[in-house]
Design a protein around this motif. Structure first.
Motif, PDB file in Angstrom:
ATOM      1  N   LEU A 285      40.692  39.861  39.577  1.00  0.00           N
ATOM      2  CA  LEU A 285      41.816  39.557  38.683  1.00  0.00           C
ATOM      3  C   LEU A 285      43.034  39.058  39.457  1.00  0.00           C
ATOM      4  O   LEU A 285      43.706  38.106  39.029  1.00  0.00           O
ATOM      5  CB  LEU A 285      42.179  40.802  37.874  1.00  0.00           C
TER       6      LEU A 285
ATOM      7  N   GLY B 200      41.630  36.581  35.174  1.00  0.00           N
ATOM      8  CA  GLY B 200      42.848  36.761  35.951  1.00  0.00           C
ATOM      9  C   GLY B 200      43.789  35.578  35.795  1.00  0.00           C
ATOM     10  O   GLY B 200      45.014  35.748  35.750  1.00  0.00           O
TER      11      GLY B 200
ATOM     12  N   ALA C   7      42.963  40.814  30.986  1.00  0.00           N
ATOM     13  CA  ALA C   7      42.491  41.770  31.991  1.00  0.00           C
ATOM     14  C   ALA C   7      41.615  42.836  31.347  1.00  0.00           C
ATOM     15  O   ALA C   7      40.597  43.256  31.912  1.00  0.00           O
ATOM     16  CB  ALA C   7      43.683  42.417  32.703  1.00  0.00           C
TER      17      ALA C   7
ATOM     18  N   TYR D 193      37.931  41.811  30.709  1.00  0.00           N
ATOM     19  CA  TYR D 193      37.112  41.883  31.925  1.00  0.00           C
ATOM     20  C   TYR D 193      36.847  43.334  32.335  1.00  0.00           C
ATOM     21  O   TYR D 193      35.691  43.719  32.600  1.00  0.00           O
ATOM     22  CB  TYR D 193      37.828  41.141  33.049  1.00  0.00           C
TER      23      TYR D 193
END
Length: 250
Positions: free
Chosen positions: A77, A139, A156, A159
Motif C-alpha cells: 500500500l 495504494g 486500503a 485490500y
C-alpha cells in the motif's frame, strides 16, 4: 477562516471523531472530519487544517500498535500510494474549489454505498487474498483520495480485508500505512499553500482534542463493537456528502 464559536462547535466534534476512528476503528472513517469541516470551510482549508492533527494522531498511535502490523500488506500500500499522491498534486493544480467539493462529496457518498453493498452481501470480499500488485493499485487509489480529502481508508480496506488479517493486526497496519501517506502529503501541501496561519493556530488549539480522540478510540477498540460508531459515521457522511455535492453543482 474565522476562529469563532461556530467554527469550534463543528471543528471539535469533527477532530474528536477522527481521533476515535484512527485510534480504534481502522482509520477508514477518520476522513468524515473533512466533509464535516468542508461545510463551513473551503476544501483546501479543511484538508489543511486536518493534516497536522492527523499526523499527530498517527504518531500517538504508533506506540500502542508498534510492530503488530502485517508488513507485506503495509509495504504494498505504501509503495502504491506514491504515484497516487503525485496525481493528487497534479489534480489540485488544475481543479477549482467546487470541483473538490464535488469530489469530497462523491467520496463520502461512495464510501457509504460501498459499505451498504458489502453489508447486504451485494459485494463480497475476494475469496483469495489480493496480490501485492493489486495492493499497490489500491495504494495508488488510497494516495489519491487521501490527498484530496484524507479519504484513503476505503481503497486500503478493500485490500486489507482480502488479506484476512486479525483485528489488531488490521488496525496496526492502517496506522502504519497512513502515518507514511500523511508524511508523504505534507511537503506538497506546504508547497501548494494549503497550510495557512489561521489553520495552524486552530491546529494548536485542537491538539488536546486530537489526543483525547485517539485515547478514547484505543480504549473503545478493546472494549466495544464498532456497529453504533459506524452507523453514526455513515449518517454523518451521507448528510455532509449530499450537502457538498449540492453546493458544488449549484
Amino acid at each position: 477562516m474565522e476562529l469563532d464559536l461556530a467554527f469550534f462547535a463543528l471543528a471539535v466534534p469533527a477532530v474528536l471523531f477522527a481521533g476515535v476512528s484512527k485510534g480504534g476503528f481502522g482509520s477508514g472513517v477518520a476522513f468524515a472530519a473533512t466533509p464535516m469541516l468542508a461545510l463551513i470551510l473551503e476544501p483546501g482549508q479543511a484538508i489543511g487544517l486536518m493534516l497536522p492533527l492527523l499526523m499527530l494522531m498517527d504518531l500517538a498511535l504508533l506506540r500502542p500498535y508498534w510492530r503488530q502490523w502485517h508488513w507485506a500488506s503495509a509495504r504494498a500500500l505504501m509503495i502504491g500510494s506514491v504515484p497516487g499522491v503525485a496525481l493528487g498534486v497534479v489534480l489540485w493544480r488544475v481543479a477549482d474549489p467546487d470541483m473538490f467539493r464535488l469530489l469530497i462529496g462523491l467520496v463520502a457518498i461512495g464510501f457509504v454505498a460501498f459499505q451498504a453493498a458489502t453489508a447486504s452481501g451485494f459485494l463480497q470480499s475476494p475469496a483469495r487474498p489480493m496480490s501485492d500488485g493489486a495492493g499497490m493499485g489500491m495504494g495508488g487509489l488510497a494516495g489519491l483520495t487521501s490527498f484530496i480529502s484524507h479519504a484513503g481508508g476505503p481503497p486500503a480496506a478493500v485490500y486489507l480485508l482480502s488479506r484476512k488479517l486479525e483485528k489488531t493486526e488490521y488496525q496496526a497496519t492502517t496506522v502504519l500505512v497512513f502515518w507514511a501517506i500523511n508524511i508523504l502529503k505534507f511537503p506538497p501541501y506546504a508547497a501548494l499553500g494549503i497550510f495557512t496561519r489561521p489553520s495552524l493556530i486552530a491546529d494548536l488549539i485542537l491538539v488536546p482534542v486530537a489526543f483525547a480522540g485517539v485515547a478514547l478510540g484505543v480504549w473503545l477498540h478493546r472494549r466495544v463493537s464498532g456497529r453504533l460508531f459506524f452507523a453514526l459515521t455513515y449518517l454523518f457522511l451521507t448528510c455532509a456528502g449530499a450537502k457538498l455535492i449540492w453546493d458544488a453543482l449549484t
